[in-house]
Design an enzyme around this catalytic site. Structure first.
Site, PDB file in Angstrom:
ATOM      1  N   HIS A 119       6.799  39.954 -24.831  1.00 16.89           N
ATOM      2  CA  HIS A 119       7.786  39.290 -25.737  1.00 16.89           C
ATOM      3  C   HIS A 119       9.183  40.078 -25.811  1.00 16.89           C
ATOM      4  CE1 HIS A 119       9.534  36.759 -28.800  1.00 16.89           C
ATOM      5  NE2 HIS A 119       8.621  36.064 -28.667  1.00 16.89           N
TER       6      HIS A 119
ATOM      7  N   GLU B 238       9.209  34.406 -21.715  1.00 18.86           N
ATOM      8  CA  GLU B 238       7.649  34.716 -21.946  1.00 18.86           C
ATOM      9  C   GLU B 238       7.093  33.762 -21.033  1.00 18.86           C
ATOM     10  OE1 GLU B 238       7.090  34.197 -26.553  1.00 18.86           O
ATOM     11  OE2 GLU B 238       9.000  33.845 -26.415  1.00 18.86           O
TER      12      GLU B 238
ATOM     13  N   TYR C 184      13.089  41.040 -25.012  1.00 20.92           N
ATOM     14  CA  TYR C 184      14.307  40.450 -25.181  1.00 20.92           C
ATOM     15  C   TYR C 184      15.274  41.229 -24.007  1.00 20.92           C
ATOM     16  CZ  TYR C 184      12.935  38.090 -29.588  1.00 20.92           C
ATOM     17  OH  TYR C 184      12.288  37.453 -30.472  1.00 20.92           O
TER      18      TYR C 184
ATOM     19  N   HIS D 265       1.222  33.627 -32.027  1.00 23.07           N
ATOM     20  CA  HIS D 265       1.076  34.866 -31.253  1.00 23.07           C
ATOM     21  C   HIS D 265      -0.061  35.623 -31.806  1.00 23.07           C
ATOM     22  CE1 HIS D 265       4.691  34.008 -29.223  1.00 23.07           C
ATOM     23  NE2 HIS D 265       5.541  34.460 -30.217  1.00 23.07           N
TER      24      HIS D 265
ATOM     25  N   GLN E  55       7.999  30.378 -21.849  1.00 22.18           N
ATOM     26  CA  GLN E  55       9.100  30.170 -22.967  1.00 22.18           C
ATOM     27  C   GLN E  55      10.270  30.576 -23.095  1.00 22.18           C
ATOM     28  OE1 GLN E  55       7.350  27.881 -25.196  1.00 22.18           O
ATOM     29  NE2 GLN E  55       8.873  28.202 -27.036  1.00 22.18           N
TER      30      GLN E  55
END
Length: 305
Positions: A173, A270, A175, A103, A257
């Site tokens: 990123h 992602e 959630y 990252h 991802q």
């Protein structure tokens, strides 16, 4: 709307921007380009948060590893061995995941304070990543624009230019927690198997068993896998039967991802180029050269059923 959100130890001020439209409210931080909060209604019209995050800046500073809501770069996911070769020269990056770079390194884009300006129905963040930052070559000018459309869908548009050959792969990123156990559908017939350090082997393997989400199935355990998206849109749909909420993901990126940790209630989706692409010429290229423009878009559309 812009408001004060906190200060870093060096006195740098962090702001929070709020955008509301179409029944969705999104809050974005200038620290790390973080999507701090997203509020949408469920099937009964009850509005609540659907993205994991912290209420205060200190939460992000003390707990960086989950990358809650973060804008990830200069290279999302892993680069094997923390190095890559480009035009006959090898570049050594900062390693922060065993032998690999993850990252963008320990001080990637997610730990920088971005400049911000209002745009219609949104906010645009920008910064200059100097030549050599975390080992990456080239001076990179980056902008990321967050907007809401009339239906309340969140669009994230990335753009970058460079003054020297480099590699770029950006993502978000967040959630997503739509309320209760989730079911996931991913438009992918293949995935990229990895070695013991999480770096792809180069194989594009058929999905099977618990990795086959083509028709939708419950999330039933940990996941940290890159799926090779089939052409077309949407790329994925997340659904929470208890609340009726849906999240539909559309993207210009070739991969997705999926990261699900049993210790967290949310799942990260992602959109990305494949991990370790700089060392895998058979993967879609992540090379950016002077005179070219890196451009990527991902849309998160919220709904109910």
């Amino acid at each position: 709307m812009m408001e004060f959100f906190g200060k870093l130890d060096d006195g740098t001020v962090v702001h929070r921007w709020t955008v509301e439209r179409g029944g969705t409210r999104v809050r974005v931080l200038t620290y790390g380009g973080v999507v701090q909060s997203v509020r949408t209604p469920d099937r009964d019209g009850k509005v609540s948060h659907v993205a994991l995050g912290f209420q205060e800046l200190t939460g992000y500073l003390k707990n960086p590893d989950p990358y809650f809501g973060a804008l990830v770069g200069r290279y999302a996911n892993r680069i094997g061995g923390g190095s890559f070769a480009l035009d006959g020269r090898t570049y050594q990056l900062t390693r922060n995941a065993g032998p690999n770079s993850l990252h963008g390194g320990p001080r990637g884009f997610d730990k920088r304070v971005w400049d911000a300006e209002p745009v219609e129905h949104g906010v645009r963040l920008s910064r200059v990543s100097p030549d050599g930052e975390e080992g990456f070559p080239g001076r990179l000018e980056v902008s990321v624009t967050y907007t809401l459309d009339a239906a309340g869908a969140l669009r994230i548009a990335y753009q970058a230019v460079t003054d020297a050959p480099t590699v770029v792969a950006l993502t978000n990123h967040t959630y997503w927690d739509l309320g209760g156990p989730h079911e996931l559908r991913v438009a992918a017939a293949r995935w990229t198997p990895t070695d013991s350090t999480g770096v792809p082997t180069g194989e594009l393997a058929p999905v099977a068993g618990r990795l086959d989400f083509r028709t939708g199935r419950p999330l039933d355990g940990p996941l940290d896998h890159n799926f090779v998206l089939d052409p077309g849109s949407p790329a994925a749909e997340l659904y929470a039967p208890a609340t009726g909420r849906t999240l539909t993901v559309s993207t210009t990126e070739p991969g997705l991802q999926v990261y699900a940790d049993p210790g967290l209630t949310g799942v990260a989706l992602e959109t990305q180029h494949f991990p370790d692409s700089p060392n895998r010429p058979e993967f879609p290229s992540t090379v950016l050269r002077p005179g070219e423009v890196y451009a990527s878009e991902t849309t998160y559309a919220f709904g109910t059923r």
